[in-house]
Design a protein around this motif. Structure first.
Motif, PDB file in Angstrom:
ATOM      1  N   ARG A   1      -5.170  -4.499  15.753  1.00  0.00           N
ATOM      2  CA  ARG A   1      -5.659  -3.117  15.707  1.00  0.00           C
ATOM      3  C   ARG A   1      -4.450  -2.192  15.758  1.00  0.00           C
ATOM      4  N   PHE A   2      -4.319  -1.332  14.747  1.00  0.00           N
ATOM      5  CA  PHE A   2      -3.221  -0.380  14.707  1.00  0.00           C
ATOM      6  C   PHE A   2      -3.628   0.891  15.441  1.00  0.00           C
ATOM      7  N   VAL A   3      -2.717   1.397  16.292  1.00  0.00           N
ATOM      8  CA  VAL A   3      -2.960   2.601  17.081  1.00  0.00           C
ATOM      9  C   VAL A   3      -1.730   3.499  16.933  1.00  0.00           C
ATOM     10  N   GLU A   4      -1.972   4.779  16.653  1.00  0.00           N
ATOM     11  CA  GLU A   4      -0.846   5.706  16.523  1.00  0.00           C
ATOM     12  C   GLU A   4      -0.244   5.992  17.888  1.00  0.00           C
ATOM     13  N   ASP A   5       1.063   5.872  17.979  1.00  0.00           N
ATOM     14  CA  ASP A   5       1.796   6.151  19.214  1.00  0.00           C
ATOM     15  C   ASP A   5       2.476   7.499  19.062  1.00  0.00           C
TER      16      ASP A   5
ATOM     17  N   THR B   1      -1.310   7.403   6.361  1.00  0.00           N
ATOM     18  CA  THR B   1      -0.604   6.172   6.731  1.00  0.00           C
ATOM     19  C   THR B   1      -1.472   5.294   7.616  1.00  0.00           C
ATOM     20  N   MET B   2      -2.172   5.909   8.588  1.00  0.00           N
ATOM     21  CA  MET B   2      -3.064   5.129   9.459  1.00  0.00           C
ATOM     22  C   MET B   2      -4.184   4.486   8.644  1.00  0.00           C
ATOM     23  N   GLU B   3      -4.724   5.209   7.661  1.00  0.00           N
ATOM     24  CA  GLU B   3      -5.761   4.632   6.784  1.00  0.00           C
ATOM     25  C   GLU B   3      -5.202   3.431   6.034  1.00  0.00           C
ATOM     26  N   GLY B   4      -3.968   3.568   5.533  1.00  0.00           N
ATOM     27  CA  GLY B   4      -3.328   2.463   4.817  1.00  0.00           C
ATOM     28  C   GLY B   4      -3.111   1.257   5.716  1.00  0.00           C
ATOM     29  N   LEU B   5      -2.677   1.511   6.955  1.00  0.00           N
ATOM     30  CA  LEU B   5      -2.467   0.403   7.896  1.00  0.00           C
ATOM     31  C   LEU B   5      -3.779  -0.292   8.223  1.00  0.00           C
ATOM     32  N   LYS B   6      -4.822   0.489   8.443  1.00  0.00           N
ATOM     33  CA  LYS B   6      -6.125  -0.108   8.749  1.00  0.00           C
ATOM     34  C   LYS B   6      -6.653  -0.903   7.568  1.00  0.00           C
TER      35      LYS B   6
ATOM     36  N   ASP C   1       0.851  -1.197   0.000  1.00  0.00           N
ATOM     37  CA  ASP C   1       0.000   0.000   0.000  1.00  0.00           C
ATOM     38  C   ASP C   1       0.888   1.249   0.000  1.00  0.00           C
ATOM     39  N   ASP C   2       0.706   2.122  -0.997  1.00  0.00           N
ATOM     40  CA  ASP C   2       1.527   3.330  -1.117  1.00  0.00           C
ATOM     41  C   ASP C   2       1.369   4.269   0.071  1.00  0.00           C
ATOM     42  N   ARG C   3       0.238   4.184   0.750  1.00  0.00           N
ATOM     43  CA  ARG C   3       0.005   5.067   1.898  1.00  0.00           C
ATOM     44  C   ARG C   3       0.893   4.718   3.079  1.00  0.00           C
ATOM     45  N   VAL C   4       1.364   3.483   3.093  1.00  0.00           N
ATOM     46  CA  VAL C   4       2.214   3.023   4.191  1.00  0.00           C
ATOM     47  C   VAL C   4       3.669   3.118   3.736  1.00  0.00           C
ATOM     48  N   GLY C   5       4.307   4.241   4.032  1.00  0.00           N
ATOM     49  CA  GLY C   5       5.714   4.430   3.654  1.00  0.00           C
ATOM     50  C   GLY C   5       6.605   3.656   4.600  1.00  0.00           C
TER      51      GLY C   5
ATOM     52  N   ALA D   1      -4.498  -8.032  19.591  1.00  0.00           N
ATOM     53  CA  ALA D   1      -3.188  -7.379  19.621  1.00  0.00           C
ATOM     54  C   ALA D   1      -3.368  -5.925  19.214  1.00  0.00           C
ATOM     55  N   LYS D   2      -2.921  -5.044  20.093  1.00  0.00           N
ATOM     56  CA  LYS D   2      -2.934  -3.614  19.793  1.00  0.00           C
ATOM     57  C   LYS D   2      -1.513  -3.256  19.372  1.00  0.00           C
ATOM     58  N   VAL D   3      -1.351  -2.847  18.101  1.00  0.00           N
ATOM     59  CA  VAL D   3      -0.039  -2.561  17.538  1.00  0.00           C
ATOM     60  C   VAL D   3       0.149  -1.045  17.509  1.00  0.00           C
ATOM     61  N   PHE D   4       1.087  -0.555  18.330  1.00  0.00           N
ATOM     62  CA  PHE D   4       1.358   0.875  18.389  1.00  0.00           C
ATOM     63  C   PHE D   4       2.409   1.221  17.343  1.00  0.00           C
ATOM     64  N   VAL D   5       2.100   2.220  16.510  1.00  0.00           N
ATOM     65  CA  VAL D   5       3.021   2.630  15.457  1.00  0.00           C
ATOM     66  C   VAL D   5       3.389   4.096  15.611  1.00  0.00           C
ATOM     67  N   SER D   6       4.646   4.385  15.360  1.00  0.00           N
ATOM     68  CA  SER D   6       5.128   5.762  15.344  1.00  0.00           C
ATOM     69  C   SER D   6       5.265   6.144  13.872  1.00  0.00           C
TER      70      SER D   6
END
Length: 125
Positions: free
Chosen positions: A94-98, A66-71, A28-32, A50-55
């Motif tokens: 579940r992806f969560v922004e950290d 990017t969050m839309e791409g991850l979801k 997905d191009d949105r996820v760099g 699993a709650k996956v925290f992403v920076s």
């Protein structure tokens, strides 16, 4: 006690596997790949969630994209995890922004801007 070690071990394994997916498999191009890093994975005690925290590095609009791409790739990630990790049930992801790293940077910048004359604790009476 043994259960908490298992949860920790599975969390670590999921973090490693998803990190690898970000580098080489998620198209997905949105996820760099260079702009996203996994900071932590929190597992439920029963290993079902699993709650996956992403920076995410970048502007607010880039972060949202990017969050839309991850979801959007959550199903792919879960399916890939199911093939890579031998668990009875593959956990719901579940992806969560950290934003803790960003908040930490802001706090350090604020501290660095304080000079001794601005700090009443260092002034002599």
């Amino acid at each position: 006690m043994a259960n908490s070690r298992r949860v920790e071990k599975v969390s670590s394994l999921i973090k490693r596997e998803i990190s690898q997916m970000l580098i080489s498999e998620i198209k997905d191009d949105r996820v760099g790949a260079g702009m996203v890093s996994i900071t932590e994975v929190e597992m439920s005690g029963d290993l079902q969630h699993a709650k996956v925290f992403v920076s995410i590095y970048g502007t607010d609009s880039a972060k949202n994209e990017t969050m839309e791409g991850l979801k959007a790739c959550t199903a792919f990630v879960r399916k890939s995890l199911g093939k890579r990790i031998s668990l009875r049930h593959t956990p719901e992801i579940r992806f969560v922004e950290d934003s803790s790293l960003e908040k930490g940077d802001n706090l350090i910048n604020l501290i660095n801007r304080i000079t001794p004359k601005d700090n009443p604790l260092t002034e002599e009476e």
